[in-house]
Every structure is written in structure tokens, then in C-alpha cells.
Design a protein around this motif. Structure first.
Motif, PDB file in Angstrom:
ATOM      1  N   GLU A 193       0.838  -1.198   0.000  1.00  8.54           N
ATOM      2  CA  GLU A 193       0.000   0.000   0.000  1.00  8.54           C
ATOM      3  C   GLU A 193       0.877   1.253   0.000  1.00  8.54           C
ATOM      4  OE1 GLU A 193      -3.316   0.189  -0.363  1.00  8.54           O
ATOM      5  OE2 GLU A 193      -3.120  -1.973  -0.715  1.00  8.54           O
ATOM      6  N   VAL A 253       1.239   4.262  -2.923  1.00  7.71           N
ATOM      7  CA  VAL A 253       1.210   5.705  -2.649  1.00  7.71           C
ATOM      8  C   VAL A 253       2.478   6.367  -3.172  1.00  7.71           C
ATOM      9  CG1 VAL A 253       1.179   7.466  -0.848  1.00  7.71           C
ATOM     10  CG2 VAL A 253      -0.298   5.464  -0.656  1.00  7.71           C
ATOM     11  N   GLU A 306      -2.909  17.664  -5.375  1.00  7.39           N
ATOM     12  CA  GLU A 306      -3.003  16.206  -5.444  1.00  7.39           C
ATOM     13  C   GLU A 306      -1.811  15.559  -4.731  1.00  7.39           C
ATOM     14  OE1 GLU A 306      -3.333  14.960  -9.471  1.00  7.39           O
ATOM     15  OE2 GLU A 306      -5.097  16.201  -9.902  1.00  7.39           O
ATOM     16  N   ASP A 308      -0.024  16.912  -2.363  1.00  7.37           N
ATOM     17  CA  ASP A 308      -0.165  17.150  -0.920  1.00  7.37           C
ATOM     18  C   ASP A 308      -1.089  16.115  -0.285  1.00  7.37           C
ATOM     19  OD1 ASP A 308       1.505  19.315  -1.089  1.00  7.37           O
ATOM     20  OD2 ASP A 308      -0.110  20.805  -1.165  1.00  7.37           O
ATOM     21  N   VAL A 309      -2.166  15.777  -0.978  1.00  6.05           N
ATOM     22  CA  VAL A 309      -3.097  14.756  -0.472  1.00  6.05           C
ATOM     23  C   VAL A 309      -2.377  13.411  -0.354  1.00  6.05           C
ATOM     24  CG1 VAL A 309      -5.159  13.414  -1.014  1.00  6.05           C
ATOM     25  CG2 VAL A 309      -5.172  15.890  -1.324  1.00  6.05           C
ATOM     26  N   LEU A 310      -1.586  13.078  -1.349  1.00  9.58           N
ATOM     27  CA  LEU A 310      -0.834  11.822  -1.325  1.00  9.58           C
ATOM     28  C   LEU A 310       0.201  11.821  -0.199  1.00  9.58           C
ATOM     29  CD1 LEU A 310      -0.314  11.246  -5.155  1.00  9.58           C
ATOM     30  CD2 LEU A 310      -1.663   9.826  -3.615  1.00  9.58           C
ATOM     31  N   GLN A 311       0.820  12.979   0.039  1.00  8.05           N
ATOM     32  CA  GLN A 311       1.793  13.076   1.129  1.00  8.05           C
ATOM     33  C   GLN A 311       1.115  12.795   2.478  1.00  8.05           C
ATOM     34  OE1 GLN A 311       4.906  13.198   0.844  1.00  8.05           O
ATOM     35  NE2 GLN A 311       5.626  14.586  -0.749  1.00  8.05           N
ATOM     36  N   GLU A 312      -0.081  13.351   2.649  1.00  6.07           N
ATOM     37  CA  GLU A 312      -0.825  13.102   3.890  1.00  6.07           C
ATOM     38  C   GLU A 312      -1.233  11.635   3.986  1.00  6.07           C
ATOM     39  OE1 GLU A 312      -4.091  15.792   3.834  1.00  6.07           O
ATOM     40  OE2 GLU A 312      -2.852  17.591   4.026  1.00  6.07           O
ATOM     41  N   GLN A 313      -1.640  11.082   2.847  1.00  6.37           N
ATOM     42  CA  GLN A 313      -2.022   9.664   2.825  1.00  6.37           C
ATOM     43  C   GLN A 313      -0.824   8.786   3.176  1.00  6.37           C
ATOM     44  OE1 GLN A 313      -3.875   8.501  -0.860  1.00  6.37           O
ATOM     45  NE2 GLN A 313      -3.766   6.312  -0.385  1.00  6.37           N
ATOM     46  N   ARG A 314       0.340   9.177   2.698  1.00  7.57           N
ATOM     47  CA  ARG A 314       1.560   8.407   2.989  1.00  7.57           C
ATOM     48  C   ARG A 314       1.851   8.389   4.488  1.00  7.57           C
ATOM     49  NH1 ARG A 314       7.091   8.009   3.482  1.00  7.57           N
ATOM     50  NH2 ARG A 314       8.061   6.548   1.987  1.00  7.57           N
ATOM     51  N   VAL A 368      -0.228   8.527   6.892  1.00  5.27           N
ATOM     52  CA  VAL A 368      -1.172   7.613   7.538  1.00  5.27           C
ATOM     53  C   VAL A 368      -0.732   6.163   7.336  1.00  5.27           C
ATOM     54  CG1 VAL A 368      -3.548   6.769   7.538  1.00  5.27           C
ATOM     55  CG2 VAL A 368      -3.095   9.220   7.315  1.00  5.27           C
ATOM     56  N   VAL A 369      -0.342   5.850   6.088  1.00  7.00           N
ATOM     57  CA  VAL A 369       0.081   4.480   5.785  1.00  7.00           C
ATOM     58  C   VAL A 369       1.345   4.126   6.554  1.00  7.00           C
ATOM     59  CG1 VAL A 369       0.891   2.938   3.965  1.00  7.00           C
ATOM     60  CG2 VAL A 369      -1.009   4.506   3.508  1.00  7.00           C
TER      61      VAL A 369
END
Length: 234
Positions: free
Chosen positions: A8, A12, A156, A158-164, A166-167
Motif C-alpha cells: 500500500e 502511494v 493532489e 499534498d493529499v498523497l503526502q498526507e495519505q503516505r 497515515v500508511v
């Protein structure tokens, strides 16, 4: 090791890398560069035309002075002609006057050509002024379009950075260290999926016996590709 969690993270990170590449290769970026180049070309052409005009004006001024000098000299010779009696002297004066007239005609022809060329240059400069205004507008629009596209793509990312974040928070640090090492060794792809007996990382076939060994591994043991050593999702 939780390979699925690492996978996962891999997805990302892949999306992040693709986003960064897309940000650098936005079509609006090349469109802006093209608009900038067009404007620079027009301004360069205007500068060249102005330089040509200045050179023509300088030459026309020189022609006017030379013509005035010839006229003065010619008038002086005409006055001398009225006082000369000897035929040889008269002939010499006539030859000199004819030479001056030839020079005067040549200067007149050159001056006329310069005036015609200058008029054509004025017309082209007028067209270039209009073209420059349009090019400035195009550059402004292209710049605004790039800013908008870059802002959207950055959002987009920045959203992925935040998602990263969390992961990553759900993965053991020791696993992250292994993942980072594999990413550095294998061009950013540390974890792959087996699809139809093929490793999704190196795209090489995994034999049936090797696949069987991978299936038999304990659930807590990470599987590796026998060809490239990437982690495999089971």
C-alpha cells in the motif's frame, strides 16, 4: 513483516512519483515556454528593424549632406564656367560637372530606395507592435494556465503526502528501513505483485515450483522474487 501494508505504501509512493513527474511535465509548462519564445522572437525582430531604421536614417542624413555639398560645388563650377574663355578649361569644368551630376543622381537613387525601404519597415514595425501585444497576452494567459495547473497538481501531491503519513504510521520502522533500502536498489519499486506467474517488478517468469515454495512460506515470512529479490505480495 506486513508486505501488504508495504505494498500500500508502494502504491502511494508510485503515485507520488508519478505526480511529481507530471508536475514537471505539465503541457501548460511547454505552452508557456513557447509563448515566451514567441514574444522574445517578436521583440528581437522589432529591435532588428529599429536598428535598420536608425542605420537608414543615418545614411539618409549623410546623403543629404553629400548632396548639398555637390550642389554647392556644382553651383560654383557653373559660376566659373561663365568666366572661362579657354576651351580646354571649359571642357574640364564640364567633365567635372557631369561627374558631380552622376554622383548626385546616384545619391538621389540611393536616397529614394532608402525612403521606400524605410516606409516598408514602418509598416512591418506596425504589424510587429500588434503581434507583440497579442504575444504578451498569450504569455499572460499561458502563465496563468500553468499556475492553475501546477496548483491543482500540487494539491493532489499534498493529499498523497498526507495519505503516505497515515500508511507509514501503521508500519513497523524496521520494515520501513527494509522498504527504503529496496526502493533505493530497485528504482523505487520495492514491492511487487505476482500476476499470471510473472513478477510485477522485474517482469520475469516465476517457475511453478518457485511459486509453490512461495505459497508454502509461513504467513509471517516475507516472500521474495527469486529473480530480483523484491518483496512479493501473496
Amino acid at each position: 513483516m506486513d508486505v501488504k501494508a508495504l505494498y500500500e505504501l508502494q502504491k502511494v509512493d508510485t503515485a507520488l512519483e508519478q505526480g511529481k513527474v507530471a508536475l514537471e511535465k505539465l503541457p501548460e509548462r511547454s505552452q508557456l515556454q513557447s509563448a515566451i519564445a514567441d514574444l522574445a522572437g517578436i521583440r528581437r525582430r522589432r529591435a532588428e528593424m529599429r536598428a535598420q531604421q536608425q542605420a537608414m536614417e543615418t545614411e539618409l542624413t549623410a546623403i543629404e549632406k553629400a548632396s548639398a555639398s555637390i550642389d554647392t560645388h556644382h553651383a560654383k563650377l557653373e559660376r566659373q564656367m561663365k568666366t572661362i574663355i579657354a576651351a580646354r578649361e571649359a571642357e574640364a569644368l564640364q567633365h567635372e560637372m557631369q561627374t558631380l551630376e552622376t554622383q548626385r543622381n546616384e545619391l538621389d537613387d540611393r536616397g529614394l530606395l532608402l525612403l521606400e525601404t524605410s516606409a516598408a519597415t514602418d509598416d512591418e514595425l506596425g504589424q510587429l507592435v500588434e503581434a507583440e501585444a497579442a504575444a504578451v497576452s498569450n504569455e499572460s494567459l499561458a502563465s496563468a494556465a500553468l499556475a492553475s495547473a501546477a496548483q491543482s497538481k500540487t494539491a493532489e501531491i499534498d493529499v498523497l503526502q498526507e495519505q503516505r503519513l497515515v500508511v507509514v504510521s501503521a508500519i513497523e520502522q524496521s520494515d520501513i528501513i527494509i522498504y527504503d533500502r529496496l526502493c533505493a536498489s530497485y528504482k523505487g519499486i520495492a514491492v511487487a505483485v505476482i500476476q499470471h506467474g510473472v513478477c510485477g517488478g522485474c517482469h520475469m517468469d516465476i517457475s511453478v515450483s518457485e511459486l509453490d515454495l512461495i505459497k508454502r512460506l509461513p504467513a509471517d515470512q516475507a516472500a521474495e522474487c527469486p529473480n530480483c529479490n523484491r518483496l512479493l505480495v501473496r
